[in-house]
Structure formats: structure tokens, C-alpha cells
Design a protein around this motif. Sequence first.
Motif, PDB file in Angstrom:
ATOM      1  N   ALA A 161      -2.354 -20.963 -15.631  1.00 37.28           N
ATOM      2  CA  ALA A 161      -2.612 -20.766 -14.200  1.00 37.28           C
ATOM      3  C   ALA A 161      -1.594 -19.814 -13.585  1.00 37.28           C
ATOM      4  N   ASP A 162      -0.328 -19.997 -13.929  1.00 35.43           N
ATOM      5  CA  ASP A 162       0.718 -19.123 -13.395  1.00 35.43           C
ATOM      6  C   ASP A 162       0.592 -17.707 -13.941  1.00 35.43           C
ATOM      7  N   LEU A 163       0.150 -17.592 -15.186  1.00 37.86           N
ATOM      8  CA  LEU A 163      -0.025 -16.276 -15.800  1.00 37.86           C
ATOM      9  C   LEU A 163      -1.073 -15.473 -15.038  1.00 37.86           C
ATOM     10  N   GLN A 164      -2.144 -16.119 -14.665  1.00 39.56           N
ATOM     11  CA  GLN A 164      -3.192 -15.440 -13.918  1.00 39.56           C
ATOM     12  C   GLN A 164      -2.675 -14.954 -12.569  1.00 39.56           C
ATOM     13  N   GLU A 165      -1.875 -15.773 -11.933  1.00 39.18           N
ATOM     14  CA  GLU A 165      -1.362 -15.407 -10.620  1.00 39.18           C
ATOM     15  C   GLU A 165      -0.319 -14.298 -10.698  1.00 39.18           C
ATOM     16  N   GLY A 166       0.547 -14.339 -11.722  1.00 43.38           N
ATOM     17  CA  GLY A 166       1.665 -13.406 -11.773  1.00 43.38           C
ATOM     18  C   GLY A 166       1.379 -12.073 -12.416  1.00 43.38           C
ATOM     19  N   THR A 167       0.365 -12.023 -13.315  1.00 42.13           N
ATOM     20  CA  THR A 167       0.133 -10.798 -14.070  1.00 42.13           C
ATOM     21  C   THR A 167      -1.206 -10.140 -13.767  1.00 42.13           C
ATOM     22  N   GLY A 168      -2.115 -10.866 -13.189  1.00 35.38           N
ATOM     23  CA  GLY A 168      -3.449 -10.326 -12.978  1.00 35.38           C
ATOM     24  C   GLY A 168      -4.373 -10.543 -14.152  1.00 35.38           C
ATOM     25  N   LEU A 169      -3.878 -11.174 -15.231  1.00 33.66           N
ATOM     26  CA  LEU A 169      -4.749 -11.536 -16.340  1.00 33.66           C
ATOM     27  C   LEU A 169      -5.787 -12.551 -15.869  1.00 33.66           C
ATOM     28  N   SER A 170      -6.933 -12.553 -16.521  1.00 35.75           N
ATOM     29  CA  SER A 170      -7.980 -13.519 -16.204  1.00 35.75           C
ATOM     30  C   SER A 170      -8.327 -14.297 -17.463  1.00 35.75           C
ATOM     31  N   PRO A 171      -7.481 -15.262 -17.835  1.00 35.96           N
ATOM     32  CA  PRO A 171      -7.708 -15.985 -19.083  1.00 35.96           C
ATOM     33  C   PRO A 171      -9.043 -16.734 -19.072  1.00 35.96           C
ATOM     34  N   ASP A 172      -9.736 -16.658 -20.176  1.00 39.73           N
ATOM     35  CA  ASP A 172     -10.953 -17.438 -20.396  1.00 39.73           C
ATOM     36  C   ASP A 172     -10.502 -18.738 -21.080  1.00 39.73           C
ATOM     37  N   LEU A 173     -10.356 -19.796 -20.289  1.00 40.53           N
ATOM     38  CA  LEU A 173      -9.735 -21.041 -20.758  1.00 40.53           C
ATOM     39  C   LEU A 173     -10.793 -22.031 -21.214  1.00 40.53           C
ATOM     40  N   HIS A 174     -10.577 -22.613 -22.402  1.00 42.56           N
ATOM     41  CA  HIS A 174     -11.474 -23.629 -22.945  1.00 42.56           C
ATOM     42  C   HIS A 174     -10.658 -24.844 -23.367  1.00 42.56           C
ATOM     43  N   VAL A 175     -11.053 -26.020 -22.923  1.00 45.69           N
ATOM     44  CA  VAL A 175     -10.481 -27.283 -23.401  1.00 45.69           C
ATOM     45  C   VAL A 175     -11.497 -27.879 -24.359  1.00 45.69           C
ATOM     46  N   LEU A 176     -11.100 -28.026 -25.623  1.00 47.75           N
ATOM     47  CA  LEU A 176     -12.013 -28.437 -26.685  1.00 47.75           C
ATOM     48  C   LEU A 176     -12.038 -29.958 -26.781  1.00 47.75           C
ATOM     49  N   PRO A 177     -13.173 -30.589 -26.527  1.00 52.00           N
ATOM     50  CA  PRO A 177     -13.234 -32.052 -26.452  1.00 52.00           C
ATOM     51  C   PRO A 177     -12.977 -32.721 -27.791  1.00 52.00           C
ATOM     52  N   GLY A 178     -12.124 -33.756 -27.751  1.00 56.58           N
ATOM     53  CA  GLY A 178     -11.901 -34.612 -28.906  1.00 56.58           C
ATOM     54  C   GLY A 178     -10.977 -34.059 -29.967  1.00 56.58           C
ATOM     55  N   LEU A 179     -10.373 -32.888 -29.742  1.00 52.36           N
ATOM     56  CA  LEU A 179      -9.591 -32.248 -30.795  1.00 52.36           C
ATOM     57  C   LEU A 179      -8.097 -32.431 -30.583  1.00 52.36           C
ATOM     58  N   ILE A 180      -7.391 -32.795 -31.661  1.00 51.47           N
ATOM     59  CA  ILE A 180      -5.936 -32.800 -31.673  1.00 51.47           C
ATOM     60  C   ILE A 180      -5.450 -31.399 -32.061  1.00 51.47           C
ATOM     61  N   HIS A 181      -4.140 -31.243 -32.070  1.00 54.09           N
ATOM     62  CA  HIS A 181      -3.533 -29.921 -32.210  1.00 54.09           C
ATOM     63  C   HIS A 181      -4.026 -29.167 -33.450  1.00 54.09           C
ATOM     64  N   ILE A 182      -3.930 -29.773 -34.627  1.00 52.97           N
ATOM     65  CA  ILE A 182      -4.277 -29.060 -35.857  1.00 52.97           C
ATOM     66  C   ILE A 182      -5.765 -28.745 -35.911  1.00 52.97           C
ATOM     67  N   GLN A 183      -6.596 -29.558 -35.265  1.00 52.25           N
ATOM     68  CA  GLN A 183      -8.043 -29.362 -35.330  1.00 52.25           C
ATOM     69  C   GLN A 183      -8.521 -28.164 -34.513  1.00 52.25           C
ATOM     70  N   THR A 184      -7.674 -27.669 -33.626  1.00 52.25           N
ATOM     71  CA  THR A 184      -8.120 -26.539 -32.810  1.00 52.25           C
ATOM     72  C   THR A 184      -8.133 -25.224 -33.587  1.00 52.25           C
ATOM     73  N   ILE A 185      -7.580 -25.200 -34.791  1.00 47.77           N
ATOM     74  CA  ILE A 185      -7.733 -23.996 -35.614  1.00 47.77           C
ATOM     75  C   ILE A 185      -9.217 -23.767 -35.867  1.00 47.77           C
ATOM     76  N   ALA A 186      -9.866 -24.723 -36.546  1.00 46.46           N
ATOM     77  CA  ALA A 186     -11.294 -24.589 -36.823  1.00 46.46           C
ATOM     78  C   ALA A 186     -12.115 -24.652 -35.546  1.00 46.46           C
ATOM     79  N   GLY A 187     -11.688 -25.513 -34.607  1.00 49.51           N
ATOM     80  CA  GLY A 187     -12.458 -25.686 -33.388  1.00 49.51           C
ATOM     81  C   GLY A 187     -12.526 -24.443 -32.524  1.00 49.51           C
TER      82      GLY A 187
END
Length: 282
Positions: free
Chosen positions: A245-271
Amino acid sequence: MTQTGRDTGRVGPEHARAQAELRIFGEDLPTHILSQKVVDCGPGHRLFLAVPRGEAPQAGWPVIYLLDGNAAFDFLTPEHLALVPGLMLVGVGYDIDRQFARERRTLDFTAPDGPGDGIRPDPVHPGRMAGGAAQFLDRLTGPLRAAAEAGLPIDPTRRTLWGHSFGGLFTLYALLTQPDSFARFASISPSIWWDEPLIRRVAEQAGPMADAPPLLVALGNKEKRSGSSGPPPDGPAPATLKFVADLQEGTGLSPDLHVLPGLIHIQTIAGSLPLALPFAAA
């Protein structure tokens, strides 16, 4: 593959000690041709290549560079590749038998701090060194890129960088310090918790970015705690959400943010791959 350096893999979380089975290299793939090569630069890198079959477009193939290539190609499936038959994949790994070279990636994927080359003892993991991201970025965009793309028709305007965890942190560093190094960036479960003030200073120094490149950010909703100790994770990492959120405000970037349901840290590689691969092929 041979083991190099002091990274013995005897301690740490279970996934940090996992051997790289690379089962996809035993698959008969209709979309890509797989190969590996060792590049004698830095600590010794292994590149994992998935080159599209058939004729390249006139401008060349788009390509995605996947950090922690040993692990990335361990989680890669034929179904992932079928999503992007015209995308070349390059896994940038280390010449070891495991998924992760923990000491090497800590050094290579963390931002420099202080005078000189910025390399210093890791403030989080005793016995490791940190701060070599500037040197690794030069290596990645120099000899490693040259070795990966040698003799292949690549579109230089369509390169994407993907990184997970410390690799996700490095992806943000590369975007903020050398936004022209890649056309697109995919930061997956970035380890914002590791010296958060430092990556925030990097973002502040970047300031407003004209013509900011596309940024994909993804994390699981079961990794509230990104470190390796503490209570079981619950929810997405709040430090990451706040940083984005702060990155978008400070740099003008528009991150495409996704929260992947049910996944722990290591699982987000494949997810993350069903999101990141089409993102790179677009």
C-alpha cells in the motif's frame, strides 16, 4: 548436481532442507523443451531452461526468470507450462542438490546497507552474510542472462523477473533500483519482515517512478508470520500488505495484489505460477 559452499542444509525449516527432485525433467512435454546448464560465475549457478517448441514470433519469445530455480522447477508442472506454450522459462538456481541454497540466497537476495559494498553479517540468521543484491543483480542481468539466452530468439522488451520469499524481496529491490532491468516484476510472498526499515529506505530513495513497470504481488492467507519461528501463521502477512500500500502511494506503482486462499508460505511458489506465467506472457 554438486554441493558447493558452507550451506549444508542440516538445520532450518523442513522445506529448506528438501532435495530437488526435478520430476518435470522426466515428463514428455508437448509445449516446451527442457535443459540445464551450469554457469561458472559467482558461487556457481545452474540454469533450468524451458524453451517453447515450434517457431518463435518475429520479435522473439517473452521470457520469465525464476529465482531459486532449483525449487521453482521442482514445483513446476506440465499443466503450468500448458498455460503458456509461447513463454520461455529460466530457473536461476545454484549448483546444489537441494531446492534452496539458504546461505547463498540470503547474501544474493538482500539489499546492501552502509558504505562500501554493503555486505554485512545477516542481522536475523547468525553465521550468514547479507547485502549482496547489487552484485547479484549485475550477475543476473549480465553473464547469467547471456548464458540463458545464448542462441535463442528472445524479445528483450518482454523479460519478467519472478522471486519468492527472499527472492520476492530481491524482486522488489531490482524494481526499485533498476526498473529497466526487466519489463515486468512478480514478487511472491516477499520477506518484508527481514530488515523492513532497509527495504523501506530503498523504496523512499526510488521516489516517484515515471512509466513504472507492471508489478504482480501475491501471498498466501496463511502466512501472517513470515519467519521460521512463532505461532502457526494465520492470515496474510500484514507487513507485506502495508508495504504494498505504501509503495503505491510513494512511487506511483500500481501493484496487482493477490491473496491466495488457504496457502502457507512455501505453497505460494506453485500457487503463484498460474498468475505469474500468464502475466509474463501478456
